[in-house]
Scaffold this motif. Structure first.
Motif, PDB file in Angstrom:
ATOM      1  N   ARG A 113       0.813  -1.223   0.000  1.00 44.51           N
ATOM      2  CA  ARG A 113       0.000   0.000   0.000  1.00 44.51           C
ATOM      3  C   ARG A 113       0.846   1.273   0.000  1.00 44.51           C
ATOM      4  O   ARG A 113       0.313   2.369  -0.113  1.00 44.51           O
ATOM      5  CB  ARG A 113      -0.945  -0.006   1.212  1.00 44.51           C
ATOM      6  N   PHE A 114       2.140   1.145   0.146  1.00 46.58           N
ATOM      7  CA  PHE A 114       3.040   2.301   0.152  1.00 46.58           C
ATOM      8  C   PHE A 114       3.230   2.771  -1.293  1.00 46.58           C
ATOM      9  O   PHE A 114       3.679   2.011  -2.153  1.00 46.58           O
ATOM     10  CB  PHE A 114       4.380   1.907   0.757  1.00 46.58           C
ATOM     11  N   THR A 115       2.886   4.024  -1.578  1.00 43.97           N
ATOM     12  CA  THR A 115       2.871   4.523  -2.951  1.00 43.97           C
ATOM     13  C   THR A 115       4.205   5.164  -3.346  1.00 43.97           C
ATOM     14  O   THR A 115       5.060   5.433  -2.505  1.00 43.97           O
ATOM     15  CB  THR A 115       1.753   5.564  -3.124  1.00 43.97           C
ATOM     16  N   SER A 116       4.329   5.434  -4.640  1.00 43.15           N
ATOM     17  CA  SER A 116       5.532   6.119  -5.129  1.00 43.15           C
ATOM     18  C   SER A 116       5.611   7.537  -4.583  1.00 43.15           C
ATOM     19  O   SER A 116       6.703   8.052  -4.322  1.00 43.15           O
ATOM     20  CB  SER A 116       5.545   6.134  -6.659  1.00 43.15           C
ATOM     21  N   ASP A 117       4.459   8.183  -4.390  1.00 47.19           N
ATOM     22  CA  ASP A 117       4.453   9.519  -3.778  1.00 47.19           C
ATOM     23  C   ASP A 117       4.966   9.453  -2.344  1.00 47.19           C
ATOM     24  O   ASP A 117       5.724  10.328  -1.896  1.00 47.19           O
ATOM     25  CB  ASP A 117       3.034  10.105  -3.786  1.00 47.19           C
ATOM     26  N   ASP A 118       4.536   8.410  -1.617  1.00 46.97           N
ATOM     27  CA  ASP A 118       5.031   8.216  -0.251  1.00 46.97           C
ATOM     28  C   ASP A 118       6.550   8.027  -0.258  1.00 46.97           C
ATOM     29  O   ASP A 118       7.262   8.550   0.604  1.00 46.97           O
ATOM     30  CB  ASP A 118       4.374   6.991   0.392  1.00 46.97           C
ATOM     31  N   ALA A 119       7.031   7.275  -1.233  1.00 46.44           N
ATOM     32  CA  ALA A 119       8.474   7.013  -1.330  1.00 46.44           C
ATOM     33  C   ALA A 119       9.245   8.305  -1.574  1.00 46.44           C
ATOM     34  O   ALA A 119      10.309   8.524  -0.984  1.00 46.44           O
ATOM     35  CB  ALA A 119       8.748   6.008  -2.445  1.00 46.44           C
ATOM     36  N   ASP A 120       8.702   9.170  -2.437  1.00 48.52           N
ATOM     37  CA  ASP A 120       9.359  10.455  -2.695  1.00 48.52           C
ATOM     38  C   ASP A 120       9.440  11.290  -1.418  1.00 48.52           C
ATOM     39  O   ASP A 120      10.474  11.919  -1.135  1.00 48.52           O
ATOM     40  CB  ASP A 120       8.596  11.228  -3.771  1.00 48.52           C
ATOM     41  N   LYS A 121       8.345  11.292  -0.647  1.00 45.85           N
ATOM     42  CA  LYS A 121       8.326  12.038   0.614  1.00 45.85           C
ATOM     43  C   LYS A 121       9.342  11.468   1.601  1.00 45.85           C
ATOM     44  O   LYS A 121      10.025  12.211   2.313  1.00 45.85           O
ATOM     45  CB  LYS A 121       6.928  11.994   1.229  1.00 45.85           C
ATOM     46  N   ALA A 122       9.434  10.139   1.631  1.00 45.92           N
ATOM     47  CA  ALA A 122      10.348   9.487   2.565  1.00 45.92           C
ATOM     48  C   ALA A 122      11.794   9.864   2.274  1.00 45.92           C
ATOM     49  O   ALA A 122      12.559  10.193   3.192  1.00 45.92           O
ATOM     50  CB  ALA A 122      10.164   7.971   2.489  1.00 45.92           C
ATOM     51  N   GLN A 135      16.853   6.545   4.119  1.00 42.86           N
ATOM     52  CA  GLN A 135      17.929   6.098   3.218  1.00 42.86           C
ATOM     53  C   GLN A 135      17.637   4.795   2.494  1.00 42.86           C
ATOM     54  O   GLN A 135      18.298   4.469   1.517  1.00 42.86           O
ATOM     55  CB  GLN A 135      19.247   5.970   4.007  1.00 42.86           C
ATOM     56  N   ALA A 136      16.653   4.040   2.978  1.00 41.75           N
ATOM     57  CA  ALA A 136      16.266   2.813   2.282  1.00 41.75           C
ATOM     58  C   ALA A 136      14.803   2.512   2.582  1.00 41.75           C
ATOM     59  O   ALA A 136      14.323   2.748   3.698  1.00 41.75           O
ATOM     60  CB  ALA A 136      17.143   1.638   2.694  1.00 41.75           C
ATOM     61  N   ILE A 137      14.105   1.997   1.587  1.00 42.52           N
ATOM     62  CA  ILE A 137      12.707   1.587   1.728  1.00 42.52           C
ATOM     63  C   ILE A 137      12.631   0.125   1.307  1.00 42.52           C
ATOM     64  O   ILE A 137      12.944  -0.217   0.168  1.00 42.52           O
ATOM     65  CB  ILE A 137      11.782   2.441   0.840  1.00 42.52           C
ATOM     66  N   VAL A 138      12.243  -0.744   2.240  1.00 45.40           N
ATOM     67  CA  VAL A 138      12.201  -2.176   1.964  1.00 45.40           C
ATOM     68  C   VAL A 138      10.876  -2.760   2.437  1.00 45.40           C
ATOM     69  O   VAL A 138      10.197  -2.187   3.294  1.00 45.40           O
ATOM     70  CB  VAL A 138      13.370  -2.929   2.639  1.00 45.40           C
ATOM     71  N   ASP A 139      10.541  -3.909   1.890  1.00 43.08           N
ATOM     72  CA  ASP A 139       9.331  -4.611   2.320  1.00 43.08           C
ATOM     73  C   ASP A 139       9.500  -5.074   3.769  1.00 43.08           C
ATOM     74  O   ASP A 139      10.581  -5.516   4.174  1.00 43.08           O
ATOM     75  CB  ASP A 139       9.062  -5.809   1.410  1.00 43.08           C
ATOM     76  N   GLU A 140       8.433  -4.972   4.554  1.00 45.15           N
ATOM     77  CA  GLU A 140       8.525  -5.326   5.971  1.00 45.15           C
ATOM     78  C   GLU A 140       8.897  -6.791   6.182  1.00 45.15           C
ATOM     79  O   GLU A 140       9.399  -7.171   7.243  1.00 45.15           O
ATOM     80  CB  GLU A 140       7.204  -5.034   6.677  1.00 45.15           C
ATOM     81  N   THR A 141       8.663  -7.636   5.173  1.00 45.52           N
ATOM     82  CA  THR A 141       9.009  -9.054   5.288  1.00 45.52           C
ATOM     83  C   THR A 141      10.401  -9.363   4.750  1.00 45.52           C
ATOM     84  O   THR A 141      10.879 -10.497   4.879  1.00 45.52           O
ATOM     85  CB  THR A 141       7.992  -9.911   4.512  1.00 45.52           C
ATOM     86  N   LEU A 142      11.039  -8.360   4.130  1.00 40.52           N
ATOM     87  CA  LEU A 142      12.324  -8.550   3.434  1.00 40.52           C
ATOM     88  C   LEU A 142      12.223  -9.677   2.409  1.00 40.52           C
ATOM     89  O   LEU A 142      13.190 -10.397   2.146  1.00 40.52           O
ATOM     90  CB  LEU A 142      13.454  -8.829   4.419  1.00 40.52           C
TER      91      LEU A 142
END
Length: 235
Positions: A84-93, A99-106
């Motif tokens: 559910r994490f969007t590309s817009d959310d990623a830009d804000k992050a 410094q890194a955005i990963v899936d919670e399950t890796l």
């Protein structure tokens, strides 16, 4: 090295622990974002993992608060997300200092290599810096304030405009986030960062709106001494 994990879900902490402990991290876990931030200076983590799944409304405020005086070369911030994490959310992050955005399950094939590359890049820098504390030039740079809105549990961030022994002048980042708060409302969960120290006053709204004025109604004796020392006053 220390890894601070801010997550409410047990499976998330287990996943992160399985990854980071073999590469030399001691894991410290907090279910409460506010409590984690209160103890940030004591923990001095080399890495912070924040679950955007467990804290979808809070993760940005947490990152901004950490980055108010902690650079990327001192503490690595990793955001744990789901589909559910969007590309817009990623830009804000990335903009606020993640410094890194990963899936919670890796579970993604690229997640663990991404973390390995990230830590290999920053670990030598962190080791060299050790526990260096940064000096500030102005009060606005040396202090930060945030609180939990008691009406909806949202973390409210903004700019600390003024501070004295008994009151706080605060401009929220988003006026709508405090629009329902009014004179007399109690704010029991507040965090006030004073240089290297965080104190936890209980406050009361004296004036709401885009520039809030709050009365400090309760502060532990030791924390009050810290506040008075910071502003250059004596009891």
């Amino acid at each position: 090295m220390k890894a601070l994990v801010i997550a409410d879900t047990d499976s998330t902490i287990q996943t992160i622990r399985r990854y980071v402990e073999p590469i030399g991290f001691d894991v410290i876990r907090y279910r409460s974002a506010i409590k984690a931030l209160d103890n940030l200076d004591e923990i001095m983590p080399d890495a912070i993992f924040i679950s955007a799944v467990d804290f979808p409304r809070h993760w940005k405020a947490i990152v901004q608060f950490v980055r108010s005086d902690t650079g990327k070369d001192r503490t690595v911030i990793v955001l744990l997300v789901n589909e559910r994490f969007t590309s817009d959310d990623a830009d804000k992050a990335i903009h606020v200092g993640v410094q890194a955005i990963v899936d919670e399950t890796l579970a993604s094939n690229g997640d663990e290599p991404k973390l390995a590359e990230l830590f290999s890049r920053y670990k030598p820098i962190e080791s060299a810096l050790g526990a260096i504390r940064y000096e500030y030039q102005t009060v606005s740079d040396r202090a930060a304030f945030m609180f939990t809105n008691p009406l909806n549990d949202a973390i409210i961030t903004g700019k600390l405009e003024g501070l004295d022994a008994n009151s706080i002048l605060f401009r929220p980042d988003t006026a709508s986030s405090v629009s329902e708060l009014s004179e007399g409302d109690e704010l029991p969960e507040c965090s006030l960062k004073l240089a290297d120290t965080i104190v936890n006053p209980e406050c009361r709204v004296l004036k709401g709106g885009t520039l809030m004025r709050m009365e400090i109604v309760k502060l532990a004796d030791g924390e009050r001494k810290t506040l008075l020392s910071f502003i250059g006053e004596r009891e």
